[in-house]
Motif scaffolding. Structure first.
Motif, PDB file in Angstrom:
ATOM      1  N   PRO A 167      -1.215  10.806   0.019  1.00  0.00           N
ATOM      2  CA  PRO A 167      -1.554   9.451  -0.430  1.00  0.00           C
ATOM      3  C   PRO A 167      -3.057   9.204  -0.378  1.00  0.00           C
ATOM      4  O   PRO A 167      -3.765   9.824   0.426  1.00  0.00           O
ATOM      5  CB  PRO A 167      -0.817   8.547   0.555  1.00  0.00           C
ATOM      6  N   SER A 168      -3.503   8.310  -1.237  1.00  0.00           N
ATOM      7  CA  SER A 168      -4.889   7.862  -1.260  1.00  0.00           C
ATOM      8  C   SER A 168      -5.410   7.675   0.161  1.00  0.00           C
ATOM      9  O   SER A 168      -4.759   7.030   0.982  1.00  0.00           O
ATOM     10  CB  SER A 168      -4.926   6.514  -2.004  1.00  0.00           C
TER      11      SER A 168
ATOM     12  N   GLY B  80       0.783  -1.229   0.000  1.00  0.00           N
ATOM     13  CA  GLY B  80       0.000   0.000   0.000  1.00  0.00           C
ATOM     14  C   GLY B  80       0.811   1.273   0.000  1.00  0.00           C
ATOM     15  O   GLY B  80       0.346   2.296  -0.497  1.00  0.00           O
ATOM     16  N   ILE B  81       2.004   1.237   0.586  1.00  0.00           N
ATOM     17  CA  ILE B  81       2.851   2.437   0.611  1.00  0.00           C
ATOM     18  C   ILE B  81       4.285   2.044   0.261  1.00  0.00           C
ATOM     19  O   ILE B  81       4.692   0.895   0.431  1.00  0.00           O
ATOM     20  CB  ILE B  81       2.812   3.188   1.970  1.00  0.00           C
ATOM     21  N   THR B  82       5.049   3.032  -0.173  1.00  0.00           N
ATOM     22  CA  THR B  82       6.421   2.795  -0.629  1.00  0.00           C
ATOM     23  C   THR B  82       7.298   2.041   0.382  1.00  0.00           C
ATOM     24  O   THR B  82       7.973   1.083  -0.009  1.00  0.00           O
ATOM     25  CB  THR B  82       7.059   4.134  -1.038  1.00  0.00           C
TER      26      THR B  82
ATOM     27  N   PHE C  71      -8.159   4.249  -8.199  1.00  0.00           N
ATOM     28  CA  PHE C  71      -6.977   3.790  -8.928  1.00  0.00           C
ATOM     29  C   PHE C  71      -6.276   2.630  -8.238  1.00  0.00           C
ATOM     30  O   PHE C  71      -5.565   1.858  -8.886  1.00  0.00           O
ATOM     31  CB  PHE C  71      -6.009   4.957  -9.190  1.00  0.00           C
TER      32      PHE C  71
ATOM     33  N   PRO D 159       7.264   9.138  -1.928  1.00  0.00           N
ATOM     34  CA  PRO D 159       6.461   9.551  -3.084  1.00  0.00           C
ATOM     35  C   PRO D 159       6.169  11.057  -3.095  1.00  0.00           C
ATOM     36  O   PRO D 159       6.105  11.672  -4.171  1.00  0.00           O
ATOM     37  CB  PRO D 159       5.166   8.738  -2.961  1.00  0.00           C
TER      38      PRO D 159
ATOM     39  N   ALA E   3       2.018   1.137  -4.403  1.00  0.00           N
ATOM     40  CA  ALA E   3       3.084   2.103  -4.115  1.00  0.00           C
ATOM     41  C   ALA E   3       3.635   2.709  -5.407  1.00  0.00           C
ATOM     42  O   ALA E   3       3.630   2.059  -6.458  1.00  0.00           O
ATOM     43  CB  ALA E   3       4.195   1.430  -3.319  1.00  0.00           C
ATOM     44  N   ALA E   4       4.130   3.973  -5.328  1.00  0.00           N
ATOM     45  CA  ALA E   4       4.358   4.729  -6.568  1.00  0.00           C
ATOM     46  C   ALA E   4       5.617   5.597  -6.579  1.00  0.00           C
ATOM     47  O   ALA E   4       5.738   6.485  -7.415  1.00  0.00           O
ATOM     48  CB  ALA E   4       3.120   5.576  -6.862  1.00  0.00           C
TER      49      ALA E   4
ATOM     50  N   ASP F  38      -4.252  11.615  -6.607  1.00  0.00           N
ATOM     51  CA  ASP F  38      -4.417  10.954  -5.303  1.00  0.00           C
ATOM     52  C   ASP F  38      -5.326  11.768  -4.379  1.00  0.00           C
ATOM     53  O   ASP F  38      -6.047  11.204  -3.563  1.00  0.00           O
ATOM     54  CB  ASP F  38      -3.042  10.777  -4.640  1.00  0.00           C
TER      55      ASP F  38
ATOM     56  N   TYR G 145       7.386  11.941   2.711  1.00  0.00           N
ATOM     57  CA  TYR G 145       8.059  10.641   2.527  1.00  0.00           C
ATOM     58  C   TYR G 145       8.275  10.453   1.028  1.00  0.00           C
ATOM     59  O   TYR G 145       7.881  11.311   0.229  1.00  0.00           O
ATOM     60  CB  TYR G 145       7.294   9.507   3.217  1.00  0.00           C
TER      61      TYR G 145
END
Ligand code: PHB
Length: 386
Positions: free
Chosen positions: A220-221, A97-99, A297, A168, A121-122, A248, A166
């Protein structure tokens, strides 16, 4: 008599072993609870919808999806990944879900030679952390660079950036800023609220005092609703400050509940539930019927993550060794609910359209309505290094 019994017992044993050998386990690690829980909910629903629509039989094997909750804590992600590989014999890991949780699994993916399919994660650099990482979500540079160009072309000259502090967020700030300055724009201030339990009000007050034409935001989302509420309360919209950002912030999971403050917000992103294609209309209808809420997304990232895994298993004719699966994923192309997508064989990152969208009311509901398409964008971070 005895001999017959023995033979059938042996046959039974053999067929059980065969059945077990035919199972292919995919481990999905998601934040199902905690601050990022909306991502877990959307991703789980996306992956399960793909399986419900396509069945669990692929190349003569039965795909089993095992979903685990890491609460978005990287140490838990790492432990779960280890257990999934060692105890459950998962042949691939998916989600993140997260980087920081995607980073945590990279060394394990390399060691186990198991594909790590990043569906949420992006941060751009994630795919460089292991040759076994493939991504079906997006990258922040992919979404942020087109936003800067659009803003400059549309009369925005002075911007304050606000990004979650953070990886992203830093990617978004860096790529928006570099592009916008190169175009001729001015960045008045770069603000980074914390990722955990943010209160955006004091940061928005500071941004308002700078008197920018627009605020560029990445959160973040899941954090967009609070950001938007505080953007309204701090009076930025009333003061004539535009809001722009990556998509997002106006996430489909929350945008309809944001109220009129969201109207007119322009963002750049790879997916809107309002995307006008037959594939997306069918996807949204099936998703809403199965879940009772709108896909965002994150749901599409997971839906396509499953699609990519099915494609690879088909291509290897059911062989589950990691290098063969990764080789099959490189260069894969398909029609996603978001539009055409491709896995860049050189970077294992996704190539996709980025859309410029504006929040509008349609049939009484708020949507990100796409009005411009930048076709088949490669991650600019990796393109710049060539
Ligand atoms: C990330 O941590 O990489 C991340 C999470 C949520 C987003 C985008 C990026 O919406």
């Amino acid at each position: 008599m005895k001999a017959t019994l023995l033979i059938s017992a042996l046959a039974l044993g053999a067929s059980l072993t065969a059945a077990q050998a035919e199972d292919v386990t995919v481990g999905m690690i998601l934040p199902m609870t905690g601050q990022q829980a909306s991502t877990g909910k959307q991703e789980k629903a996306g992956a399960e919808l793909y399986m419900a629509q396509h069945g669990d039989k692929v190349a003569g094997k039965t795909v089993k999806l095992l979903i685990k909750d890491d609460t978005a804590a990287p140490d838990i992600t790492k432990r779960l990944a280890q257990e999934l590989i060692t105890n459950d014999h998962a042949v691939a890991l998916m989600g993140f879900g997260i980087t920081p949780t995607a980073f945590a699994v990279a060394p394990l993916a390399t060691e186990a030679k198991a594909p790590e399919i990043v569906t949420a994660a992006a941060t751009a650099v994630i795919t460089e952390k292991s040759p076994y990482i493939v991504r079906t979500s997006f990258t922040l540079p992919q979404a942020s660079k087109p936003m800067a160009d659009w803003a400059w072309k549309n009369g925005v000259k002075k911007v304050v950036t606000i990004v979650s502090d953070y990886a992203p967020g830093i990617d978004a700030e860096k790529w928006f800023t570099a592009t916008f300055k190169k175009d001729g724009g001015q960045i008045l201030e770069s603000i980074r609220p914390p990722l955990k339990n943010p209160d955006f009000a004091p940061f928005l007050q500071r941004a308002k005092d700078d008197k920018p034409d627009a605020v560029f935001v990445f959160v973040p989302s899941g954090a967009g609703a609070l950001f938007m509420k505080e953007f309204a309360e701090q009076g930025l919209k009333k003061a004539g400050v535009k809001l722009i950002g990556t998509g997002d912030v106006t996430d489909d999971d929350q945008v309809n509940g944001m109220g009129d403050v969201a109207l007119g917000v322009v963002t750049t992103h790879h997916y809107s539930a309002d995307h006008d294609s037959p594939e997306n209309k069918a996807f949204v209808a099936a998703f809403e019927k199965a879940n009772g809420f709108r896909p965002n997304f994150m749901a599409v990232g997971a839906y396509d993550g499953m699609a990519l895994f099915y494609h690879a298993l088909e291509a290897t004719k059911g062989k589950t060794d990691g290098p063969a699966l990764i080789a099959a994923m490189k260069g894969a192309k398909w029609m996603s609910p978001r539009g055409p997508v491709e896995i860049d064989p050189a970077t294992r990152d996704i190539v996709q359209n980025i859309y410029v969208r504006k929040v509008e009311k349609k049939n009484g509901q708020l949507y990100n309505v796409e009005f411009e398409t930048i076709p088949m964008v490669k991650d600019p971070f990796k393109a710049a290094k060539k």
